[in-house]
Write an enzyme that holds these catalytic residues in place. Sequence first.
Site, mmCIF file in Angstrom:
data_model
loop_
_atom_site.group_PDB
_atom_site.id
_atom_site.type_symbol
_atom_site.label_atom_id
_atom_site.label_comp_id
_atom_site.label_asym_id
_atom_site.label_seq_id
_atom_site.Cartn_x
_atom_site.Cartn_y
_atom_site.Cartn_z
ATOM 1 N N GLU A 22 -8.551 0.908 -3.170
ATOM 2 C CA GLU A 22 -9.447 0.990 -2.020
ATOM 3 C C GLU A 22 -10.276 2.265 -2.143
ATOM 4 O OE1 GLU A 22 -6.730 -1.325 1.321
ATOM 5 O OE2 GLU A 22 -6.898 0.868 1.387
ATOM 6 N N ASP A 75 -0.063 4.400 0.121
ATOM 7 C CA ASP A 75 -0.715 5.601 0.658
ATOM 8 C C ASP A 75 0.217 6.486 1.476
ATOM 9 O OD1 ASP A 75 -3.006 4.653 -0.473
ATOM 10 O OD2 ASP A 75 -4.085 4.324 1.386
ATOM 11 N N HIS A 76 1.006 5.877 2.350
ATOM 12 C CA HIS A 76 1.779 6.694 3.286
ATOM 13 C C HIS A 76 3.069 7.250 2.691
ATOM 14 C CE1 HIS A 76 -1.082 6.405 6.459
ATOM 15 N NE2 HIS A 76 -1.182 5.106 6.228
ATOM 16 N N GLU A 79 -11.586 -8.901 2.330
ATOM 17 C CA GLU A 79 -10.331 -8.626 3.026
ATOM 18 C C GLU A 79 -10.661 -8.459 4.496
ATOM 19 O OE1 GLU A 79 -6.591 -5.485 3.254
ATOM 20 O OE2 GLU A 79 -7.648 -5.790 1.354
ATOM 21 N N ARG A 126 -6.533 12.801 1.234
ATOM 22 C CA ARG A 126 -5.470 13.076 2.206
ATOM 23 C C ARG A 126 -4.191 12.286 1.924
ATOM 24 N NH1 ARG A 126 -7.831 10.324 7.678
ATOM 25 N NH2 ARG A 126 -9.687 11.443 6.959
ATOM 26 N N HIS A 127 -4.300 11.192 1.202
ATOM 27 C CA HIS A 127 -3.125 10.377 0.854
ATOM 28 C C HIS A 127 -2.883 10.480 -0.655
ATOM 29 C CE1 HIS A 127 -3.389 8.793 4.867
ATOM 30 N NE2 HIS A 127 -4.443 8.053 4.628
ATOM 31 N N ARG A 171 4.558 18.161 3.013
ATOM 32 C CA ARG A 171 5.345 19.332 2.626
ATOM 33 C C ARG A 171 4.925 19.901 1.278
ATOM 34 N NH1 ARG A 171 11.859 19.851 3.575
ATOM 35 N NH2 ARG A 171 12.074 22.000 2.878
ATOM 36 N N GLY A 175 0.970 -1.548 4.366
ATOM 37 C CA GLY A 175 1.508 -0.273 3.916
ATOM 38 C C GLY A 175 2.253 0.503 4.979
ATOM 39 N N HIS A 176 1.540 0.955 6.009
ATOM 40 C CA HIS A 176 2.110 1.885 6.984
ATOM 41 C C HIS A 176 3.401 1.367 7.610
ATOM 42 C CE1 HIS A 176 2.456 3.967 10.913
ATOM 43 N NE2 HIS A 176 2.097 5.007 10.195
ATOM 44 N N ASN A 220 0.842 -1.193 0.000
ATOM 45 C CA ASN A 220 0.000 0.000 0.000
ATOM 46 C C ASN A 220 0.880 1.247 0.000
ATOM 47 O OD1 ASN A 220 -1.693 2.193 0.785
ATOM 48 N ND2 ASN A 220 -3.160 0.741 1.634
ATOM 49 N N HIS A 234 -5.409 3.855 -1.634
ATOM 50 C CA HIS A 234 -6.729 4.267 -1.162
ATOM 51 C C HIS A 234 -6.963 5.705 -1.581
ATOM 52 C CE1 HIS A 234 -9.644 4.584 2.545
ATOM 53 N NE2 HIS A 234 -10.206 4.987 1.419
ATOM 54 N N ARG A 279 -9.023 8.388 -0.978
ATOM 55 C CA ARG A 279 -10.036 8.864 -0.032
ATOM 56 C C ARG A 279 -10.808 10.041 -0.612
ATOM 57 N NH1 ARG A 279 -10.280 7.965 5.501
ATOM 58 N NH2 ARG A 279 -8.949 6.270 6.244
ATOM 59 N N THR A 309 -7.018 6.650 10.356
ATOM 60 C CA THR A 309 -6.900 5.527 9.437
ATOM 61 C C THR A 309 -8.181 4.713 9.546
ATOM 62 O OG1 THR A 309 -5.514 3.650 8.763
ATOM 63 C CG2 THR A 309 -5.789 4.005 11.129
ATOM 64 N N THR A 310 -8.380 3.764 8.669
ATOM 65 C CA THR A 310 -9.610 2.971 8.679
ATOM 66 C C THR A 310 -9.742 2.227 9.993
ATOM 67 O OG1 THR A 310 -9.390 2.698 6.294
ATOM 68 C CG2 THR A 310 -10.950 1.269 7.412
ATOM 69 N N HIS A 318 -4.129 -4.645 7.743
ATOM 70 C CA HIS A 318 -4.244 -3.535 8.684
ATOM 71 C C HIS A 318 -3.444 -3.853 9.950
ATOM 72 C CE1 HIS A 318 -6.040 0.395 9.574
ATOM 73 N NE2 HIS A 318 -5.921 0.027 10.840
ATOM 74 N N GLY A 319 -2.424 -3.034 10.171
ATOM 75 C CA GLY A 319 -1.620 -3.150 11.379
ATOM 76 C C GLY A 319 -0.620 -4.287 11.396
#
Length: 246
Positions: free
Chosen positions: A72, A11-12, A153, A51-52, A20, A212-213, A9, A45, A47, A102-103, A190-191
């Site tokens: 997503e 996104d981050h 998922e 935001r990402h 920035r 991802g994160h 992922n 994702h 959104r 986050t979700t 997730h996580g």
Amino acid sequence: MNIIRLGFNIDHVATIRNARGGLHPDPLRAAEIALKAGADGITLHLREDRRHIRDDDLARVSASIDAPINLEMAVTNEMLGIAIATRPHAVCLVPEKRQEVTTEGGLDAAGMIETLAPFVARLKDAEIRVSLFIDPDIAQVEAAARIGAPVVELHTGTYAENYGHEAELARLASAASRAAALGIECHAGHGLTFGNVAPVAALPPIAELNIGHFLVGEAVFLGLPVVIAEMKARIVAARHETGVSQ
């Protein structure tokens, strides 16, 4: 037979860029590096508040990446139009709240059957594979089957927060087994981290993990190719240890 894939992922990477402004770091470049290092697909994702990932990121990734792209998105008419115009390999429908960082949980498929069934049908008519991001709950899995989603998922956030509690892993195992019995392909995410991913990867019905994160954060210290290769090695090793053929 029963392979397990790693979806990265991006996104981050976009989150860091957006903090920035400007163009760096580029999510597309991260996607290309991750695929070379062993990732099997790219998740992003889009959104509603952007935001990402932004629309141009989705366009550039779609135009440049040959690997499967998993978009997503929320269940909205705007996102449906974007998905049909872009035609990613897959769409994962997720709940979305503006105030969340986050979700926070899975989609309430059981409570949204009348809304989701025609939405999923529109995506399937466009030859897009559809996944529902749901909590590891039997009722939610069975609702996904009634809706006609070919993939679910499972949200692993509660498992990750309570790692070591056998009850949470058992919930994932039960939901994954029920999905398999209903002919639904099962993913999870997730996580997930180096420390907690192996028990989930070892569950035979799980076909794909989307992460991802943690990978983006760990890449700050070790570099993206290293962490992608390490995560792929860990999930494949966990699957081999169960005795399931790759």
